[in-house]
Design a protein around this motif. Structure first.
Motif, short mmCIF file in Angstrom:
data_model
loop_
_atom_site.label_atom_id
_atom_site.label_comp_id
_atom_site.label_asym_id
_atom_site.label_seq_id
_atom_site.Cartn_x
_atom_site.Cartn_y
_atom_site.Cartn_z
N PRO A 92 0.88 -1.36 0.10
CA PRO A 92 0.02 0.08 -0.07
C PRO A 92 0.77 1.25 -0.03
N GLY A 93 1.98 1.23 0.52
CA GLY A 93 2.79 2.33 0.60
C GLY A 93 3.86 2.72 -0.60
N CYS A 94 3.51 2.03 -1.88
CA CYS A 94 4.36 2.20 -2.84
C CYS A 94 4.25 3.38 -3.71
N LEU A 95 3.43 4.24 -3.34
CA LEU A 95 3.13 5.95 -3.90
C LEU A 95 2.93 5.52 -5.36
N GLN A 96 2.02 4.52 -5.89
CA GLN A 96 1.65 4.50 -7.03
C GLN A 96 0.58 5.52 -7.51
N HIS A 97 0.76 6.32 -8.88
CA HIS A 97 0.00 7.39 -9.23
C HIS A 97 0.57 8.53 -8.61
N ALA A 98 1.76 8.60 -8.23
CA ALA A 98 2.14 9.80 -7.27
C ALA A 98 3.79 9.83 -7.55
N PRO A 99 4.34 11.02 -7.38
CA PRO A 99 5.81 11.01 -7.32
C PRO A 99 6.40 9.94 -6.53
N ASP A 100 7.74 9.56 -6.91
CA ASP A 100 8.28 8.47 -5.99
C ASP A 100 7.39 7.10 -5.72
N GLU A 101 7.15 6.80 -7.09
CA GLU A 101 6.40 5.37 -6.97
C GLU A 101 7.57 4.31 -6.91
N HIS A 102 7.59 3.25 -6.16
CA HIS A 102 8.57 2.21 -6.25
C HIS A 102 8.11 1.06 -5.84
N LEU A 103 8.89 -0.13 -6.29
CA LEU A 103 8.79 -1.31 -6.06
C LEU A 103 9.64 -1.66 -5.02
N LEU A 104 9.12 -2.44 -3.81
CA LEU A 104 9.80 -2.76 -2.66
C LEU A 104 10.59 -4.19 -3.32
N LYS A 105 12.06 -4.16 -2.92
CA LYS A 105 12.96 -5.33 -3.43
C LYS A 105 12.66 -6.59 -2.71
N PRO A 106 12.52 -6.73 -1.45
CA PRO A 106 11.91 -7.97 -0.81
C PRO A 106 10.85 -8.58 -1.38
N ILE A 107 9.64 -7.60 -1.72
CA ILE A 107 8.65 -8.22 -2.29
C ILE A 107 8.64 -8.65 -3.62
#
Length: 461
Positions: free
Chosen positions: A423-438
């Motif tokens: 939920p905290g991946c910031l999709q649709h916003a600046p700083d969207e990211h994929l979490l490496k462990p996931i």
């Protein structure tokens, strides 16, 4: 159970940096579906990235035009190993939202994948290029290890999910035979949280509702006319409070779902929302307090105010504004009577003295879900629980929206969504990211699911 050597190969592939390099190539395509430059990038992405990836899996590939001019093309890859084998349908979307260039922290470029600790920043890294790359990688690893998938594969990519999937319903309805399968396994959206592997079985629906109190052509001095001219901003605030009160509780019976079923309550009973670092704190007393947070988020309806405005809040003048507008959104669970939402709202407002507020509605995705007790759900959970060091959470619906209904309602499929984000991946916003462990765990989970389908899927189907 998945062979240990295949798990090891999946992890070694990820740890080698090969996955990061490949994802960086995907992210560099600015496939923004609501911008003209994105249309060129979308076509390049289909031809230069996805078509070769599907061909490498032994798929025949076909590009199809969209029946709706508002949408982009569709890509279908098909690999038939034997008519006797079960058929898997996978889905992904190639498009992303606006890059918000210049608004990312540390001067990051949205079209350049950037690693910072466990976060891999880039537009589409989580939504959803990283997610469909994980599934394509898992399929590729399985094929390389065993020489066959053990099932038939069909992979559908669309290019307009971020703008509401225009034309998808019509396209799927017209290509039922081409897309026929036994089950859908796809990845999009977030897990329950960063730590918990999750399967969700469907989505809530959504509809946007605009309210417009356009009362006169001009603003008028508040000293000269205050008290005798209706204020559109005050009117709009009152109208909204008639629809959803100041504590987030819906006031219009037509907008509420039926009671939660026992199976849905049971699936959500042990789930905790908002317990991870970085999650916002849940607000006590917000929404229907007779439900748990998980029930409110995944099984109930919410009416949110997305935007509201009158005059210029940064430079207010001493005048009664002429107009006030708001955009609301109803997220609604399956079973809600969504037909005629705007008429129900307009009638509700008129009965309370707000007939001057104009109401319009714009449909989004429809709600749908696979039953919690579906045999495919039991199979998938069993496989994932074996390979994960944590129990897999089952969400009847996730809180957002996806075109799940085209697979359940038009194709008659059971749908299993294995998200590789949080939920905290910031999709649709600046700083969207994929979490490496996931992502690392996701490749193992997806490989395990596909391996089991290829070795035991006939029994499941």
């Amino acid at each position: 159970m998945i062979p240990p050597e295949l798990v090891l190969k999946a992890r070694k592939h990820f740890d080698s940096g090969a996955f990061f390099t490949e994802l960086a190539e995907l992210v560099r395509y600015p496939t923004v579906s609501d911008h003209p430059f994105g249309h060129v990038a979308i076509n390049e992405y289909l031809y230069e990235v996805l078509a070769p990836a599907l061909t490498a899996l032994g798929c025949s590939v076909a590009m199809h035009p969209n029946p709706d001019p508002a949408g982009g093309p569709f890509l279908i890859g098909t690999r038939i190993e034997s008519p006797e084998l079960p058929t898997l349908l996978c889905y992904g979307h190639a498009d992303v939202v606006d890059g918000h260039e210049g608004r990312w922290s540390e001067g990051r470029d949205p079209w350049t994948l950037t690693a910072d600790g466990d976060r891999w920043y880039g537009r589409g890294s989580a939504d959803s290029k990283g997610q469909h790359l994980i599934n394509l990688t898992a399929l590729r690893l399985l094929l390389a290890e065993t020489g066959s998938l053990g099932f038939n594969l069909k992979f559908l990519f669309e290019t307009g999910e971020e703008i509401g999937s225009p034309g998808l319903d019509e396209f799927v309805a017209a290509h039922r035979a081409t897309l026929s399968a036994d089950v859908l396994i796809a990845s999009d959206g977030p897990r329950l949280d960063a730590e918990t592997p999750t399967l969700f079985l469907g989505t809530r629906g959504s509809v946007r509702i605009s309210l417009d109190a356009d009362l006169r052509p001009d603003a008028h001095h508040s000293g000269n006319w205050g008290g005798v001219l209706r204020n559109p901003a005050t009117t709009l605030a009152g109208a909204i409070a008639c629809l959803v009160d100041g504590h987030g509780r819906i006031q219009v019976p037509h907008l509420l779902p039926p009671e939660l079923s026992g199976s849905v309550r049971a699936a959500l009973a042990e789930l905790t929302i908002g317990s991870n670092p970085g999650d916002p704190s849940l607000d006590e007393g917000w929404g229907d307090t007779g439900l748990t947070a998980a029930e409110r988020l995944s099984g109930w309806n919410t009416l949110e105010v997305l935007a509201i405005g009158a005059a210029d809040i940064n430079r207010p003048v001493n005048a009664i504004p002429s107009r006030a507008r708001a955009m609301l959104q109803l997220r609604y669970a399956e079973g809600t009577c969504a037909d005629g939402v705007h008429r129900a709202i307009a009638q509700h407002l008129a009965e309370r003295g707000f007939s001057m507020v104009k109401v319009a509605a714009e449909d989004g995705f429809l709600p749908s879900r696979t039953p919690v007790d579906d045999p495919w759900v039991d199979w998938a959970k069993g496989v994932l629980d074996e390979v994960s060091d944590r129990q897999v959470a089952i969400l009847p619906s996730f809180g957002g929206a996806l075109p799940n209904h085209v697979f359940t309602d038009l194709l008659g499929l059971s749908t299993l969504w294995l998200p590789h984000s949080y939920p905290g991946c910031l999709q649709h916003a600046p700083d969207e990211h994929l979490l490496k462990p996931i992502a690392r765990e996701g490749i193992v989970l997806a490989t395990a699911l596909f391996h089991s389908l290829g070795r035991h899927g006939g029994e499941t189907a």
